[in-house]
Design a protein around this motif. Structure first.
Motif, mmCIF file in Angstrom:
data_model
loop_
_atom_site.group_PDB
_atom_site.id
_atom_site.type_symbol
_atom_site.label_atom_id
_atom_site.label_comp_id
_atom_site.label_asym_id
_atom_site.label_seq_id
_atom_site.Cartn_x
_atom_site.Cartn_y
_atom_site.Cartn_z
ATOM 1 N N ASP A 170 0.802 -1.219 0.000
ATOM 2 C CA ASP A 170 0.000 0.000 0.000
ATOM 3 C C ASP A 170 0.836 1.270 0.000
ATOM 4 N N MET A 171 2.001 1.194 0.588
ATOM 5 C CA MET A 171 2.745 2.416 0.871
ATOM 6 C C MET A 171 3.869 2.719 -0.107
ATOM 7 N N PHE A 172 4.353 1.718 -0.803
ATOM 8 C CA PHE A 172 5.496 1.928 -1.690
ATOM 9 C C PHE A 172 5.088 1.571 -3.125
ATOM 10 N N ARG A 178 10.392 3.544 -7.846
ATOM 11 C CA ARG A 178 11.242 2.665 -7.057
ATOM 12 C C ARG A 178 10.420 1.488 -6.574
ATOM 13 N N VAL A 179 11.063 0.358 -6.463
ATOM 14 C CA VAL A 179 10.431 -0.837 -5.927
ATOM 15 C C VAL A 179 11.285 -1.337 -4.774
ATOM 16 N N HIS A 230 13.897 2.590 2.610
ATOM 17 C CA HIS A 230 12.960 1.793 3.398
ATOM 18 C C HIS A 230 11.770 2.574 3.958
ATOM 19 N N LEU A 231 11.897 3.872 4.157
ATOM 20 C CA LEU A 231 10.864 4.592 4.906
ATOM 21 C C LEU A 231 10.040 5.575 4.088
ATOM 22 N N ARG A 232 10.454 5.908 2.897
ATOM 23 C CA ARG A 232 9.708 6.897 2.103
ATOM 24 C C ARG A 232 8.494 6.237 1.468
ATOM 25 N N ASN A 233 7.329 6.866 1.624
ATOM 26 C CA ASN A 233 6.092 6.233 1.164
ATOM 27 C C ASN A 233 5.514 6.913 -0.077
ATOM 28 N N GLY A 236 5.619 10.673 -0.548
ATOM 29 C CA GLY A 236 6.910 11.356 -0.491
ATOM 30 C C GLY A 236 7.298 11.748 0.917
ATOM 31 N N LEU A 237 6.565 11.221 1.917
ATOM 32 C CA LEU A 237 6.839 11.436 3.331
ATOM 33 C C LEU A 237 7.538 10.210 3.892
ATOM 34 N N PHE A 238 7.817 10.228 5.198
ATOM 35 C CA PHE A 238 8.543 9.123 5.821
ATOM 36 C C PHE A 238 7.719 8.542 6.963
ATOM 37 N N VAL A 239 7.704 7.217 7.000
ATOM 38 C CA VAL A 239 6.850 6.525 7.960
ATOM 39 C C VAL A 239 7.574 6.345 9.295
ATOM 40 N N THR A 240 6.792 6.303 10.338
ATOM 41 C CA THR A 240 7.319 6.006 11.662
ATOM 42 C C THR A 240 6.209 5.328 12.448
#
Length: 554
Positions: A170-172, A178-179, A230-233, A236-240
């Motif tokens: 869902d997020m990437f 990018r995959v 690993h964290l960019r969704n 274009g933000l970053f997950v935590t």
């Protein structure tokens, strides 16, 4: 060359990006020895400041360690004073007051033990067991599943980051260009607060040590790339998942974090700043290939900053309320105002108008301008705890430091100083009342937080050491340019500092009030520096030579 990581299941390999490969350090000093070498502040009207300053250093020296042979650590370190682990988040803030005693306590070198545990894919763990040197077991992705959070799964917040419900689908998205094919070695719990570059730049301001920047450049850049991967969704933000704010009501909505997204913007900016410094050095040394490589990286970082900033302002800024919010997995703003929003100042994400509106919240007694600024949760939130409640309203030294530095970046120097000195005053008053320094403090009362650990030095040393010297006494160093600014506060009476250290220089400073209302100022340095003295509306700049004693009347 890579070498096998010492973990029970052999997850990953350790990288060779940090040049220091084995333990090498000077013998640790005990407090009594260091006491006669550390900066010695002077403020005749506030003897309680001085008492707390030395007590904080005494406790800090109790928490210094040489690594055990089995740990694989490469440097002495200051412990977080929390449990049997060292923490990246805690250690970064510990370095900030240890910078003032750089020559005598292993402050910035404490981070070496995180760099030497970096994985080959660039990941750096946020928690490492102190005696064994192993990554904290709970935050390791042993099954190599897609990105997930132990914390969210264990506390049943939501299924988004559950190991049984992979989030990548869902997020990437492929349309991001990018995959994500390789799952991380660590869980999301272990991949937050990428603020190592901030720590290194804070240290550089005090030391001017370019060789240190050379040593940490590649570990930092590899770490940045790993988090981008690993964290960019899809936004274009970053997950935590919880970002060390254990019981904050924000955790039920994360999502993309305003803190980690701004921290990645900050990271890119400070990598650019470090590369500028290194480029100048490499050009002087005729290392053309390294200069070209750094310039190519700078172009990428510049594009990253624009994309990250745009995404944060598109999704996280609410123009109606004038505040930045976390974002859910579906892109909606979370209905919780936390101190994390102020990372938008430190990172430079906010434009001047947005910054002014954020600053308005720091002046609002109904939200963040409480008896002890700045609570980590707005006081008008239903979950706010006047006694602290850990991350439900307590005041913490690390988040206050972030707010202060962010205000300074936007020119709000007076407000930054007010918050810093107020924090110092509150910490000192509670120390006088309890005989302890605390992990956190209540915002609505002058007391310790109701869920904080005692004798926490630890990051709480920021108040009685850094805030005292930098904000109350008014000393701000720029080691790279051999400059020291001294903004004298008349309310302190006689003030200054003996043995103030920066950039390899030791300076003695004393300002003494005279009967006619003027001040007699004496300064002496053991090496060439530029000293700017500010008193009220007056200022004077003097280029001191080695051994010169400078006296001026202001």
């Amino acid at each position: 060359m890579l070498h096998a990581m010492k973990t029970k299941d052999g997850i990953g390999t350790l990288a060779n990006y940090f040049s220091k490969k084995s333990y090498q350090d000077d013998p640790l000093l005990d407090y009594e020895t260091a006491r006669n070498r550390l900066p010695e502040p002077i403020c005749s009207n506030r003897p309680e400041y001085i008492e707390c300053y030395w007590k904080a250093w005494e406790i800090a020296f109790r928490n210094t360690y040489s690594p055990t042979p089995q740990s694989g650590f490469v440097s002495n370190f200051v412990d977080a004073a929390f449990n049997d682990s060292i923490f990246l988040w805690d250690t970064v803030f510990i370095t900030m007051f240890c910078n003032l005693g750089h020559a005598y306590i292993p402050g910035i070198r404490s981070l070496d033990n995180f760099y030497c545990k970096q994985y080959d894919n660039g990941e750096i763990p946020r928690e490492i067991v102190r005696n064994t040197g192993e990554v904290f077991d709970r935050w390791v992705n042993w099954m190599r599943k897609p990105l997930h959070s132990y914390f969210h799964n264990h506390y049943q917040y939501r299924g988004l980051f559950s190991a049984d419900k992979p989030s990548y689908d869902d997020m990437f998205k492929p349309d991001l260009g990018r995959v994500v094919e390789e799952p991380p070695y660590l869980t999301l719990d272990n991949l937050n607060h990428p603020i190592l570059a901030w720590a290194e730049m804070e240290s550089y301001r005090q030391t001017g040590d370019v060789e240190r920047l050379k040593q940490v450049w590649e570990p930092l850049y590899r770490y940045y790339l790993a988090l981008q991967y690993h964290l960019r969704n899809q936004f274009g933000l970053f997950v935590t998942d919880w970002a060390s704010m254990d019981n904050s009501p924000r955790n039920a909505y994360l999502g993309s974090g305003i803190d980690i997204s701004c921290e990645m913007m900050l990271f890119a900016g400070q990598l650019t700043e470090i590369s500028d410094i290194l480029t100048a050095r490499f050009e002087a040394e005729g290392q053309t290939e390294r200069v070209l490589n750094l310039r190519m990286i700078q172009e990428v970082l510049s594009k990253d900053q624009k994309l990250i900033s745009q995404a944060i302002n598109d999704y996280m800024w609410d123009a109606e309320s004038g505040f930045y919010y976390d974002v859910t997995e579906t892109g909606e703003r979370a209905p919780v105002k936390t101190i994390a929003a102020f990372w938008a100042l430190l990172s430079g994400v906010a434009n001047p108008e947005q910054a002014e509106r954020l600053v308005g919240w720091l002046r609002d007694p109904q939200t963040f301008a409480r008896t002890h600024r700045v609570p980590t949760l707005a006081a008008d939130d239903e979950h706010y705890q006047p006694n602290g409640g850990y991350w439900q309203g307590a005041v913490w030294a690390p988040t206050n430091t972030m707010v202060i530095r962010g205000l300074e970046r936007y020119g709000y120097h007076q407000l930054a100083r007010e918050i810093a000195v107020e924090h110092l005053d509150r910490v000192v008053q509670v120390y006088q009342d309890t005989g302890k320094f605390w992990e956190n403090y209540a915002a609505d009362y002058i007391s310790q937080g109701d869920k904080g650990k005692p004798d926490f030095i630890g990051w709480t040393g920021i108040g009685p050491i850094l805030n005292l010297l930098e904000h109350a006494i008014g000393l701000r160093a720029d080691a790279a340019n051999s400059e020291l600014i001294w903004n004298i506060d008349p309310s302190l009476g006689e003030s200054g500092c003996h043995r103030y250290w920066f950039g390899g220089r030791t300076i003695n400073l004393r300002a003494t009030p005279q009967e006619n209302g003027t001040y007699s100022v004496i300064a002496e340095s053991d090496g060439p520096i530029t000293l700017k003295i500010i008193l009220n509306s007056q200022s004077v700049t003097k280029h001191l030579t080695s051994g010169e004693v400078y006296t001026v009347r202001l």
